[in-house]
Design an enzyme around this catalytic site. Structure first.
Site, mmCIF file in Angstrom:
data_model
loop_
_atom_site.group_PDB
_atom_site.id
_atom_site.type_symbol
_atom_site.label_atom_id
_atom_site.label_comp_id
_atom_site.label_asym_id
_atom_site.label_seq_id
_atom_site.Cartn_x
_atom_site.Cartn_y
_atom_site.Cartn_z
ATOM 1 C CG ASP A 1 -2.076 5.373 4.970
ATOM 2 O OD1 ASP A 1 -1.923 4.376 5.694
ATOM 3 O OD2 ASP A 1 -3.163 5.674 4.460
ATOM 4 C CE LYS B 1 -6.560 9.197 7.711
ATOM 5 N NZ LYS B 1 -6.951 8.107 8.612
ATOM 6 C CE LYS C 1 -3.154 2.578 3.040
ATOM 7 N NZ LYS C 1 -3.825 2.588 4.372
ATOM 8 N NE ARG D 1 -10.650 -1.339 4.149
ATOM 9 C CZ ARG D 1 -11.176 -1.444 5.374
ATOM 10 N NH1 ARG D 1 -12.321 -2.083 5.535
ATOM 11 N NH2 ARG D 1 -10.566 -0.923 6.407
ATOM 12 C CG ASP E 1 -5.677 8.330 4.290
ATOM 13 O OD1 ASP E 1 -6.552 8.873 3.588
ATOM 14 O OD2 ASP E 1 -5.917 7.413 5.091
ATOM 15 C CD GLU F 1 -6.808 5.279 2.344
ATOM 16 O OE1 GLU F 1 -5.662 4.970 2.729
ATOM 17 O OE2 GLU F 1 -7.733 5.560 3.135
ATOM 18 C CG ASP G 1 -9.827 7.587 6.694
ATOM 19 O OD1 ASP G 1 -8.778 7.662 6.023
ATOM 20 O OD2 ASP G 1 -9.858 7.681 7.933
#
Length: 425
Positions: A215, A204, A192, A278, A197, A276, A274
Site C-alpha cells: 500500500d 480488513k 501514498k 485519500r 494497511d 485512509e 480503510d
C-alpha cells in the site's frame, strides 16, 4: 555458474511437432514465435513460461529485440526472490536505457516487496530520500516531518492515519533543483506511502490484509520515476511529497465519526478508516499546490474499485483536463505501459456527503459504493490548486497477489516509466 540460455524472437511458426506452443527449444536456445497480434504481451507471457520451467539466466540475442520488447521480457522474467539474471542486447544507448529502467524498477520493487515490519514510515521516507540524493547529488535537498511535528504544520491527514502505530507517521518533502535557488517548480509528485494497511477500525479480513505491504506502492512509484528521470538527465525542478504512515488499530487510532479539519479549511468526516489513502494524499496535494507547480501528479494504490474497473494490467488515470489525460496516454504508449481514463466530473466532489462536515472520506457502504474510484478522485480534487494541471494515477496494476501469466507475485513497477516520461515532457 549457471549457463545462460539464449532467447531469440522469430516470426516463423513452430514446427508441427510443437503443436500450438509459442516457445520452443533447440539445444541451449529458446525461440519465441511471434504472431498472435499483441507481441509485447506474448513476449512477457513467454518470459513467465521460461521462469516457470526453472530458467534463471538468459541472454537476449538476435536483431529483433528492440527496447520495448526487451523490457516486456524483463517484466515477465523478474521475480521477488533473487537468483535471476537477464543480459540485454542492442546498441550502447539501448542497453544504457534498459539498465537505467532496471535500476529504478529494482528500487521500487525492493521497497514494495519488503516486509511491513522492516519498512516503517520513517524508513520508507529515509530510503527514498537517500536514494534520490545519491542520484541527484547537490541538486537534491529534503526534510522529514515526523509525528507531532505534522500537527504543527497542519498535516492532519497523515497524522490521523498514522497515530495508531507506535512508529510515527512522516511526510517527506524533497526538492530536486538542478537549475538554481530561484528556479520555478515545474512538476510536483505526491505518493501514498501506507507501509501497512490493516484497515484500522474498518478492519480488513486476513485475505485482504495479507499483501497490504504494497500500500506504499504509490510512494515507491513516484520516487522510482523521479530517480529514473534524473538518471536520464532531467533538467527541471521537481518537488516530491511522500505521505507515509501505518494504518493500525490501537487506543490512539483514529475512529469512525472523527472529523478532520484540513489546512485549506475543508472538513472531512471519517466514515471508513480503510479509506485512509485519500486522507494522507489530501495533505500531500496541498503541499504540492503550495509549491506553485503548474503540474501535479499523484500516484496511489487507492481503490479496489479501480482494479474492478480496469483489471490488473492497466492503471486508472483521472484528470479534469482532457489534455492531461491525452498526454498521459501518449507517454504510457511510448513506453508500452497501459493506462485507462475513468470518469471525473465536478459533481464527483460531492459523492461522499456528510451531515457533519464538508465531505466524508467515502460512502458508508461496502467498497465505497458504485463509482468508488471516481468518487475517491473527486475527494482528492478538493485539495488541488485550481490553477494547476493535475493527474491522479490509481495504481491498479502495481502489485500481483499471486503469480499469473504475465507477472510474478509481488510488485510489478507498472507506472514508473509513464511518470518518468511525464516528468521529462
Amino acid at each position: 555458474m549457471t549457463q545462460a540460455m539464449s532467447v531469440l524472437l522469430t516470426q516463423e511458426a513452430a514446427a508441427p511437432q510443437w503443436g500450438k506452443a509459442d516457445v520452443t527449444f533447440d539445444g541451449g536456445a529458446a525461440r519465441i514465435h511471434l504472431g498472435n497480434g499483441d507481441e509485447l504481451r506474448q513476449i512477457q507471457m513467454a518470459a513467465r513460461k521460461l521462469r516457470n520451467q526453472g530458467v534463471t539466466t538468459v541472454n537476449l540475442e538476435g536483431q529483433d529485440w528492440d527496447l520495448n520488447r526487451q523490457w516486456a521480457f524483463a517484466q515477465g522474467f523478474v521475480t521477488a526472490k533473487p537468483g535471476w539474471q537477464l543480459n540485454w542486447t542492442g546498441d550502447a544507448a539501448t542497453v544504457a536505457t534498459l539498465e537505467q529502467r532496471m535500476e529504478a524498477a529494482r528500487f521500487a520493487r525492493g521497497l514494495i516487496n519488503e516486509t511491513p515490519e522492516n519498512l516503517p514510515p520513517q524508513k520508507l521516507a529515509t530510503q527514498a530520500a537517500n536514494w534520490l540524493k545519491n542520484l541527484g547529488g547537490d541538486a537534491v535537498s529534503f526534510r522529514i516531518i515526523e509525528g507531532e511535528a505534522l500537527l504543527e504544520e497542519q498535516w492532519v491527514g497523515i497524522h490521523a492515519v498514522g497515530r495508531g502505530s507506535e512508529r510515527p507517521p512522516v511526510m517527506l518533502e524533497l526538492d530536486y533543483n538542478p537549475l538554481g535557488t530561484d528556479a520555478p517548480v515545474s512538476v510536483a509528485l505526491v505518493g501514498k506511502g501506507i507501509t501497512f494497511d490493516s484497515g484500522g477500525y474498518s478492519l480488513k479480513a486476513s485475505e485482504g490484509m495479507l499483501n497490504m505491504k504494497c500500500d506504499m506502492g504509490g510512494a515507491a512509484t513516484v520516487t522510482a520515476a523521479l530517480g529514473l528521470a534524473i538518471r536520464q538527465g532531467l533538467n527541471k525542478r521537481v518537488k516530491l511529497f511522500l505521505c507515509c504512515a501505518e494504518n493500525l488499530v490501537s487506543g490512539r487510532a483514529f475512529k469512525l465519526g472523527d472529523i478532520l479539519s484540513y489546512k485549506n479549511g475543508v472538513t472531512v468526516e471519517v466514515v471508513n478508516t480503510d479509506a485512509e489513502g485519500r486522507l494522507v494524499l489530501a495533505d500531500g496535494l496541498q503541499a504540492a499546490s503550495a509549491s506553485g507547480a503548474p503540474f501535479i501528479i499523484d500516484a496511489a494504490t487507492l481503490t479496489g474499485a479501480a482494479v474492478m474497473a480496469v483489471g490488473g494490467n492497466y492503471n486508472a488515470i483521472f484528470s479534469p483536463d482532457e489534455a492531461v489525460l491525452d498526454l498521459a496516454r501518449t507517454k504510457a504508449k511510448a513506453v508500452a505501459e497501459k493506462v485507462w481514463a475513468l470518469p471525473l466530473e465536478p459533481w464527483h466532489k460531492d459523492m461522499c456527503p456528510s451531515a457533519y462536515a464538508d465531505t466524508a472520506n467515502s460512502r458508508p457502504v461496502k467498497g465505497g459504493g458504485a463509482g468508488g474510484a471516481s468518487n475517491a478522485a473527486g475527494f482528492l480534487w478538493r485539495f488541488v490548486a485550481p490553477e494547476a494541471k493535475w493527474l491522479h494515477v490509481d495504481l491498479a496494476a502495481a502489485f500481483e497477489d499471486s503469480a499469473g501469466a504475465l507477472w510474478a507475485a509481488g510488485a510489478t513497477t507498472h507506472g514508473v516509466l509513464t511518470i518518468a516520461e511525464l516528468l521529462k515532457d
